[in-house]
Design a protein around this motif. Structure first.
Motif, mmCIF file in Angstrom:
data_model
loop_
_atom_site.group_PDB
_atom_site.id
_atom_site.type_symbol
_atom_site.label_atom_id
_atom_site.label_comp_id
_atom_site.label_asym_id
_atom_site.label_seq_id
_atom_site.Cartn_x
_atom_site.Cartn_y
_atom_site.Cartn_z
ATOM 1 N N UNK A 73 12.666 1.210 -0.317
ATOM 2 C CA UNK A 73 13.317 2.445 0.133
ATOM 3 C C UNK A 73 12.433 3.657 -0.133
ATOM 4 N N UNK A 74 12.345 4.558 0.845
ATOM 5 C CA UNK A 74 11.467 5.725 0.759
ATOM 6 C C UNK A 74 12.199 6.970 1.232
ATOM 7 N N UNK A 75 12.067 8.060 0.502
ATOM 8 C CA UNK A 75 12.602 9.338 0.979
ATOM 9 C C UNK A 75 11.487 10.085 1.682
ATOM 10 N N UNK A 76 11.691 10.384 2.945
ATOM 11 C CA UNK A 76 10.619 11.044 3.706
ATOM 12 C C UNK A 76 11.086 12.384 4.258
ATOM 13 N N UNK B 67 0.841 -1.210 0.000
ATOM 14 C CA UNK B 67 0.000 0.000 0.000
ATOM 15 C C UNK B 67 0.869 1.250 0.000
ATOM 16 N N UNK B 68 1.894 1.248 0.826
ATOM 17 C CA UNK B 68 2.795 2.411 0.882
ATOM 18 C C UNK B 68 3.424 2.642 -0.492
ATOM 19 N N UNK B 69 3.827 1.570 -1.122
ATOM 20 C CA UNK B 69 4.440 1.677 -2.454
ATOM 21 C C UNK B 69 3.481 2.325 -3.447
ATOM 22 N N UNK B 70 2.240 1.850 -3.473
ATOM 23 C CA UNK B 70 1.310 2.372 -4.490
ATOM 24 C C UNK B 70 0.919 3.824 -4.226
ATOM 25 N N UNK B 71 1.022 4.272 -2.984
ATOM 26 C CA UNK B 71 0.597 5.637 -2.661
ATOM 27 C C UNK B 71 1.752 6.625 -2.535
ATOM 28 N N UNK B 72 2.953 6.200 -2.890
ATOM 29 C CA UNK B 72 4.102 7.095 -2.780
ATOM 30 C C UNK B 72 4.524 7.552 -4.171
ATOM 31 N N UNK B 73 4.831 8.835 -4.295
ATOM 32 C CA UNK B 73 5.252 9.374 -5.588
ATOM 33 C C UNK B 73 6.498 8.636 -6.065
ATOM 34 N N UNK C 222 9.131 9.536 -7.474
ATOM 35 C CA UNK C 222 10.425 10.179 -7.192
ATOM 36 C C UNK C 222 10.837 10.019 -5.728
ATOM 37 N N UNK C 223 9.873 9.621 -4.870
ATOM 38 C CA UNK C 223 10.202 9.469 -3.449
ATOM 39 C C UNK C 223 10.469 8.016 -3.062
ATOM 40 N N UNK C 224 10.340 7.123 -4.025
ATOM 41 C CA UNK C 224 10.497 5.719 -3.648
ATOM 42 C C UNK C 224 11.456 5.018 -4.606
ATOM 43 N N UNK C 225 12.080 3.964 -4.091
ATOM 44 C CA UNK C 225 12.889 3.107 -4.945
ATOM 45 C C UNK C 225 12.064 1.908 -5.360
ATOM 46 N N UNK C 226 12.745 0.948 -5.919
ATOM 47 C CA UNK C 226 12.081 -0.280 -6.346
ATOM 48 C C UNK C 226 11.662 -1.096 -5.133
#
Ligand SMILES: Nc1nc2c(ncn2[C@@H]2O[C@H](COP(=O)(O)OP(=O)(O)OP(=O)(O)O)[C@@H](O)[C@H]2O)c(=O)[nH]1
Ligand SMILES: [Mg+2]
Length: 194
Positions: free
Chosen positions: A61-64, A31-37, A39-43
């Protein structure tokens, strides 16, 4: 272990989603993956069995945002909940900065929840950590299933140290970001103490 890269002005932290098998750890990350832009997430990497059970781990990986000019990157991992993958769980906890415990609200999974928290406690000790000292959030997942254990009962049985607690339905995303934000916030509080 938090990794601070002064040259790139980056801080890397590790959050591990722990809990009994089929409790919804992988679903949280999906869910986090699908809702994160993008450019803010890795694979997102998932090592799963044919039946979609986590075999080794999921990784996202997520840039927060940033802290004092440093980009904070959170590396989200899930452990395999199935009891016999204990060696993998222990390995994935290495260098952890914060834990989310995903509890399954279904009545018949209460024993499994309790056993999994004990297993978390033990595996942390074997990695040189103490659950009592670690940023930690507790999620009561699957609140949409009829006839689940009441929240106050779950809190009474599973609460470890008055950690922030969230009701969730990971399949639709209810409570997923609130849980993540709570543990991220606790990690940043720890970082600022340094
Ligand atoms: N009804 C309902 N089903 C859920 C919820 N969260 C997850 N599920 C379902 O429960 C099943 C297991 O979810 P996973 O996310 O794979 O569970 P896991 O904790 O990663 O399981 P392991 O990898 O075996 O440890 C899947 O079929 C999900 O769709 C929820 O909140 N409500
Ligand atoms: Mg999984």
């Amino acid at each position: 272990m938090t990794f601070i890269n002064y040259a790139n002005k980056e801080i890397d932290c590790k959050i591990v989603y722990y809990g009994p098998g089929l409790g919804g750890k992988t679903t949280n990350l999906q869910y986090i993956y699908t809702k994160t832009a993008p450019e803010a997430r890795g694979k997102m990497i998932s090592l799963a069995t044919e039946a979609d059970r986590t075999l080794f781990f999921d990784f996202l990986p997520l840039d927060l945002g940033s802290v004092r000019g440093f980009t904070t990157r959170f590396h989200l991992y899930t452990v395999p909940g199935q009891v016999f993958y204990d060696a993998s769980r222990k390995l994935i906890l290495k260098g952890v900065d914060g834990v989310v415990f995903v509890a399954d609200s279904q009545l018949e999974r209460m024993e499994a929840n309790i056993e999994s928290i004990r297993n978390l406690e033990q595996n942390l000790i074997e990695n040189g950590f103490e659950l009592s000292q670690l940023p930690y959030a507790l999620q009561f997942n699957k609140r949409d299933v009829p006839g689940v254990t009441p929240v106050d009962e779950m809190y009474r049985v599973l609460n470890y140290k008055r950690e922030p607690t969230f009701e969730a339905v990971a399949t639709t995303g209810v409570g997923v970001f609130d849980t993540l934000k709570a543990v991220a916030k606790l990690i940043l509080v720890e970082l600022r103490k340094r």
